[in-house]
Design an enzyme around this catalytic site. Structure first.
Site, PDB file in Angstrom:
ATOM      1  N   ARG A   1       0.812  -1.214   0.000  1.00 22.94           N
ATOM      2  CA  ARG A   1       0.000   0.000   0.000  1.00 22.94           C
ATOM      3  C   ARG A   1       0.845   1.264   0.000  1.00 22.94           C
ATOM      4  O   ARG A   1       0.548   2.225  -0.725  1.00 22.94           O
ATOM      5  CB  ARG A   1      -0.941  -0.016   1.211  1.00 22.94           C
ATOM      6  CG  ARG A   1      -2.081  -1.004   1.074  1.00 22.94           C
ATOM      7  CD  ARG A   1      -2.869  -1.171   2.354  1.00 22.94           C
ATOM      8  NE  ARG A   1      -2.070  -1.806   3.400  1.00 22.94           N
ATOM      9  CZ  ARG A   1      -2.563  -2.245   4.544  1.00 22.94           C
ATOM     10  NH1 ARG A   1      -3.846  -2.109   4.793  1.00 22.94           N
ATOM     11  NH2 ARG A   1      -1.783  -2.812   5.441  1.00 22.94           N
TER      12      ARG A   1
ATOM     13  N   ALA B   1      12.526   4.330   4.187  1.00 16.83           N
ATOM     14  CA  ALA B   1      11.617   4.832   5.214  1.00 16.83           C
ATOM     15  C   ALA B   1      10.698   3.699   5.662  1.00 16.83           C
ATOM     16  O   ALA B   1       9.587   3.941   6.128  1.00 16.83           O
ATOM     17  CB  ALA B   1      10.804   6.012   4.671  1.00 16.83           C
TER      18      ALA B   1
ATOM     19  N   GLU C   1      17.942   1.661  16.915  1.00 18.69           N
ATOM     20  CA  GLU C   1      17.366   2.965  17.214  1.00 18.69           C
ATOM     21  C   GLU C   1      17.203   3.134  18.721  1.00 18.69           C
ATOM     22  O   GLU C   1      16.967   2.146  19.424  1.00 18.69           O
ATOM     23  CB  GLU C   1      16.009   3.116  16.512  1.00 18.69           C
ATOM     24  CG  GLU C   1      16.103   3.082  14.994  1.00 18.69           C
ATOM     25  CD  GLU C   1      14.748   3.272  14.307  1.00 18.69           C
ATOM     26  OE1 GLU C   1      13.735   3.488  15.021  1.00 18.69           O
ATOM     27  OE2 GLU C   1      14.699   3.200  13.064  1.00 18.69           O
TER      28      GLU C   1
ATOM     29  N   HIS D   1      13.198   8.530  12.373  1.00 19.95           N
ATOM     30  CA  HIS D   1      12.030   7.627  12.306  1.00 19.95           C
ATOM     31  C   HIS D   1      10.730   8.429  12.421  1.00 19.95           C
ATOM     32  O   HIS D   1       9.916   8.231  13.328  1.00 19.95           O
ATOM     33  CB  HIS D   1      12.090   6.559  13.397  1.00 19.95           C
ATOM     34  CG  HIS D   1      11.280   5.332  13.059  1.00 19.95           C
ATOM     35  ND1 HIS D   1      11.600   4.086  13.508  1.00 19.95           N
ATOM     36  CD2 HIS D   1      10.164   5.174  12.296  1.00 19.95           C
ATOM     37  CE1 HIS D   1      10.729   3.200  13.042  1.00 19.95           C
ATOM     38  NE2 HIS D   1       9.835   3.847  12.302  1.00 19.95           N
ATOM     39  N   LEU D   2      10.529   9.282  11.416  1.00 24.17           N
ATOM     40  CA  LEU D   2       9.357  10.159  11.404  1.00 24.17           C
ATOM     41  C   LEU D   2       8.226   9.617  10.541  1.00 24.17           C
ATOM     42  O   LEU D   2       7.247  10.326  10.298  1.00 24.17           O
ATOM     43  CB  LEU D   2       9.761  11.555  10.903  1.00 24.17           C
ATOM     44  CG  LEU D   2      10.792  12.319  11.720  1.00 24.17           C
ATOM     45  CD1 LEU D   2      11.103  13.661  11.057  1.00 24.17           C
ATOM     46  CD2 LEU D   2      10.299  12.528  13.140  1.00 24.17           C
ATOM     47  N   GLY D   3       8.341   8.367  10.090  1.00 23.68           N
ATOM     48  CA  GLY D   3       7.365   7.836   9.134  1.00 23.68           C
ATOM     49  C   GLY D   3       5.920   7.970   9.569  1.00 23.68           C
ATOM     50  O   GLY D   3       5.041   8.206   8.738  1.00 23.68           O
TER      51      GLY D   3
END
Length: 529
Positions: A151, A230, A261, A279-281
């Site tokens: 997706r 990402a 992380e 890690h702003l996804g």
């Protein structure tokens, strides 16, 4: 009755608490504080987390009442799904909450690496005007390689195609025709590596995908390529990427995720051509609110005893509205079957016939299985661990469906083969606009009896006086008969009495009836426990 307790272990959208509503005892703790978590989780029915709280086997073992773990996000790296499943705890997440947010970030990293936007911004804020140093490349007429056409990958492909990019993709689980419908040409991974100007990764982290874009892969790419990850840390091998950047085999990279992380001191950050984000996804207000609302709805469903479409450790998926009324009936038929059989079957068949078979009815098999083990094991049986109980006991379970149902609009049958070879079965259906639950067959005998909390089934040799004896014994025990059906194959042959009563028939009373009528089988069913 006390309200079910829901523990919120991390900061969530205020809309999440609002979505839970007033029916729950809402508690809070700092899930990152281990001691605080283990204390707080001990007596709650559900826990809501994001990524900082580790819901591992130790935490699940400390939770005496836990029924559901809800992760307000997509990944489940911080939840021990296997331990939860064994304990009968449902695990849910919010699989669609951040797909737009994650796709937009990937697109942003593609643009940022192409035009050196973060680097130029940082230089300008240091008082440096360096236009020539940050000359970039156009996206138009470049080839974007999408690794993983799920997706998020599809959304990235669609958005970047609007920039005039040619899109190719690698995904072994997508057919070429389907990829073409989404505007991408399907290639092998090697072919994609060779032709792409930008490569963006959108795969789950599995043993097969870990290190997929590694040293071998990065020796096949164009030296002008830019790598975007990402998705999940580790899919792009960071050591291999470091070597490729040092040797000039890769022009740049955009990274939002890392193998370990939090990551603040990677040698990759020393390269001006690497754009890194922490890690702003999923880090938009919209995504967080969607995730919170999604898991709040799932928690409400789970604590109401219903199946949840977003449960990751329960088979069944989305339940069609026409199938939903059959779920409690199938569970009750499973409990009645166990009472009739008096043992665990070697093989269990759940047979569904009629109009509802045009939908996915896997959930009815799961519901029947839950009912079968409800009165067999000491542990709490849920939709989650019922298949495990069957597997541990060597029960072969099979679901069969047919659209043909001559006598009823829909019919559910639970049929089991016992160790002796005897076959026991019970069938039920739903009638009327209120979906009244009825038993319509017990073994070879046809009946028409409303399902009730207290029932009994007796088989005997057909002869006069049996009903009178039954009534006398129950009357003496002050047990009122609510409904009764008598069925027989032939005069003087095997007969069945199926009855509903207003209270549990004590075992001694049932044994007395069986003795006086010479019953070959006498089974009581209590569905209130």
């Amino acid at each position: 009755m006390s309200k079910p307790a829901v523990l919120i272990a991390e900061e969530l959208s205020p809309a999440t608490v609002d979505a839970l509503g007033p029916d729950f005892d809402i508690r809070h703790c700092d899930g990152a504080d281990r001691a605080q978590l283990l204390s707080a989780i001990a007596d709650v029915d559900a826990i809501l987390v994001r990524s900082a709280t580790k819901v591992d086997a130790e935490a699940i073992g400390a939770a005496r009442r836990l029924k559901v773990v809800a992760r307000a996000g997509v990944g489940l790296d911080n939840v021990d799904v296997a331990a939860a499943t064994k304990a009968g705890v449902m695990v849910v997440n919010a699989p669609t909450s951040n797909i737009i947010t994650a796709a937009e970030l990937a697109c942003g990293l593609i643009i940022a690496t192409a035009r050196n936007i973060p680097q130029a911004n940082a230089a300008l804020k240091r008082g440096e005007w360096k236009r020539s140093k940050y000359t970039g490349v156009e996206l138009s007429e470049k080839t974007l390689g999408v690794v993983g056409l799920g997706r998020i990958g599809v959304l990235v492909a669609q958005r970047m195609a609007a920039f005039g990019m040619s899109v190719v993709a690698y995904d072994p689980y997508v057919q070429p025709a389907r990829a073409a419908q989404m505007g991408a040409k399907l290639l092998t991974l090697d072919e994609l590596l060779e032709v792409s100007d930008f490569i963006t990764v959108h795969l789950p982290k599995t043993p097969e995908t870990l290190g997929l874009i590694g040293d071998e892969a990065l020796h096949k790419v164009k030296p002008s390529v830019r790598i975007i990850n990402a998705a999940r840390g580790g899919i792009v091998d960071e050591d291999a990427l470091l070597s490729a950047l040092k040797e000039g085999r890769v022009a740049g990279a955009g990274l939002d995720v890392y193998s370990s992380e939090p990551c603040t001191d990677s040698p990759l950050f020393e390269f001006d051509s690497v754009v890194g984000t922490p890690h702003l996804g999923a880090s938009t207000g919209e995504a967080q609110e969607k995730a919170g609302l999604s898991v709040a709805r799932s928690v409400r469903l789970a604590l109401a005893g219903e199946l949840v479409p977003d449960a990751v450790n329960v088979q069944g998926g989305v339940i069609a509205e026409d199938v939903r009324p059959g779920v409690p009936l199938a569970e009750k038929l499973g409990r009645i079957f166990t009472a009739l059989a008096g043992e665990v079957a070697q093989r269990l068949d759940v047979e569904v016939s009629g109009e509802i078979t045009q939908h996915d009815v896997k959930v009815l098999e799961l519901s029947a299985l839950k009912g079968v083990f409800e009165d067999v094991v000491a542990e709490t049986v849920s939709y989650v661990n019922a298949p495990l109980f069957a597997q541990e006991r060597g029960v072969e379970v099979r679901l069969t469906t047919t659209s043909e149902s001559p006598d009823h609009r829909n019919l559910i049958t639970v049929r089991g083969t016992l160790t002796s070879g005897e076959v026991v079965s019970v069938s039920g259906t739903l009638t009327g606009p209120k979906h009244l639950q009825k038993i319509v067959a017990v073994g070879p005998h046809t009946v028409d009896l409303a399902v009730a909390d207290h029932m009994a089934f007796l088989t005997y040799t057909d002869r006069p006086g049996i009903v009178g004896t039954l009534g006398r014994v129950l009357g003496e025990a002050r047990i009122n008969i609510a409904g009764m059906q008598v069925a027989r194959a032939e005069e003087g042959g095997e007969a069945l009495i199926a009855l509903t009563v207003d209270g549990t028939i004590p075992a001694p009373v049932l044994a007395q009836i069986a003795s006086e009528i010479g019953a070959t089988s006498a089974r009581g069913v209590n569905l209130t426990d």
